[in-house]
Design an enzyme around this catalytic site. Structure first.
Site, PDB file in Angstrom:
ATOM      1  N   CYS A  56      43.376  25.777  79.892  1.00 43.10           N
ATOM      2  CA  CYS A  56      42.933  27.170  79.938  1.00 43.10           C
ATOM      3  C   CYS A  56      43.322  27.899  78.649  1.00 43.10           C
ATOM      4  O   CYS A  56      44.245  27.491  77.931  1.00 43.10           O
ATOM      5  CB  CYS A  56      43.551  27.879  81.146  1.00 43.10           C
ATOM      6  SG  CYS A  56      42.819  27.364  82.715  1.00 43.10           S
TER       7      CYS A  56
ATOM      8  N   HIS B 273      42.397  33.728  80.590  1.00 42.91           N
ATOM      9  CA  HIS B 273      43.191  34.586  81.483  1.00 42.91           C
ATOM     10  C   HIS B 273      44.420  35.133  80.772  1.00 42.91           C
ATOM     11  O   HIS B 273      44.750  34.757  79.636  1.00 42.91           O
ATOM     12  CB  HIS B 273      43.607  33.805  82.745  1.00 42.91           C
ATOM     13  CG  HIS B 273      44.476  32.604  82.462  1.00 42.91           C
ATOM     14  ND1 HIS B 273      45.823  32.689  82.233  1.00 42.91           N
ATOM     15  CD2 HIS B 273      44.160  31.278  82.390  1.00 42.91           C
ATOM     16  CE1 HIS B 273      46.323  31.486  82.037  1.00 42.91           C
ATOM     17  NE2 HIS B 273      45.324  30.599  82.129  1.00 42.91           N
TER      18      HIS B 273
END
Length: 258
Positions: free
Chosen positions: A216, A200
């Protein structure tokens, strides 16, 4: 008046006239002598004017005319064509995390994503020998992982719901945050399989190249938008362990990914 008186008067007038004649003859003789005594080669000269004197004192150079051959102009070389691939840059320095095409031997299908956790790079495979490289932020110590996943779905300006495990560690976090510039997931998100992990964007670009996340993979918003347009749903994502990637002097290389 008598003849004697007239004669005396004429003689009186004649004497001065004779003297004048004699003087004139002497003058003529002197002038003639001076002319005869001057050397024949000497001529009288007039004093030059100031302008003439100045002009005559300046040297004048007269070049002998010569035939000068003018060489033909050298041909202008054609500019070298621009390289099709930007050469790889060193991992050190502020430009290391700039998005760029690099040499990368992975032998993976074009479109595969490879995450180099150790060197904080993400590679989008272009062919057998090249990839598009992005700088990334990865999981901090204790939150790194490795393995193979697929892109399950993609979202623009995703909402954020912190997982339960994260809320236990950080109870002050909001339970929900709508997508937008202030959202920590940034402009785009690509969800990996059934896991809680995502590739992301971020609203903190200064964290690129660092180990700060809970697992992440984060990119700058500009880079994640670019990657989002390239990656297809179902694409393979390979996350390498921190000890698997090796950097070579000729550019970033890794052992063939199985």
């Amino acid at each position: 008046m008598g003849k004697r008186a007239k004669r005396g008067k004429a003689e009186t007038l004649a004497l001065p006239k004779a003297a004048r004649v004699a003087i004139g003859a002497v003058a003529v003789a002197i002038v003639g002598y001076s002319l005869l005594s001057r050397p024949a080669g000497v001529q009288s000269q007039q004093k030059p004017s100031p302008h003439q004197a100045q002009a005559s004192s300046s040297p004048v150079y007269v070049a002998t005319p010569a035939h000068v051959s003018v060489p033909a102009p050298a041909p202008i070389p054609a500019p070298a064509p621009a390289p099709l691939v930007e050469p790889p840059k060193a991992a050190e320095g502020p430009g290391a995390f700039v998005r760029q095409v690099v040499d990368y031997a992975s032998h993976q299908t074009p479109g595969t994503v490879i995450v180099d956790t150790k060197n904080t790079f993400l590679y989008f495979v272009l062919n057998d020998t090249q990839a598009l490289r992005y700088g990334i932020g990865v999981g901090r110590e204790g939150f790194t992982w490795s393995g193979e996943q697929t892109v399950a779905r993609k979202t623009e300006w995703p909402d954020w719901r912190p997982p339960t495990e994260m809320l236990v560690r950080q109870p002050y976090l909001p339970r929900f945050m709508a997508g937008g510039p202030g959202n920590p997931l940034g402009a785009r998100a690509m969800y990996l399989g059934e896991t809680e992990f995502r590739i992301h964007g971020t609203n903190k670009p200064d964290t690129i190249g660092k180990r700060v996340s809970s697992g992440c993979i984060r990119l700058t918003n500009d880079d994640v938008v670019d990657l989002y347009e390239r990656v297809k749903v179902g694409a393979k994502v390979i996350v390498l362990p921190a000890t698997a990637a090796q950097m070579q002097s000729s550019g970033p290389k890794i052992a063939e990914v199985q």
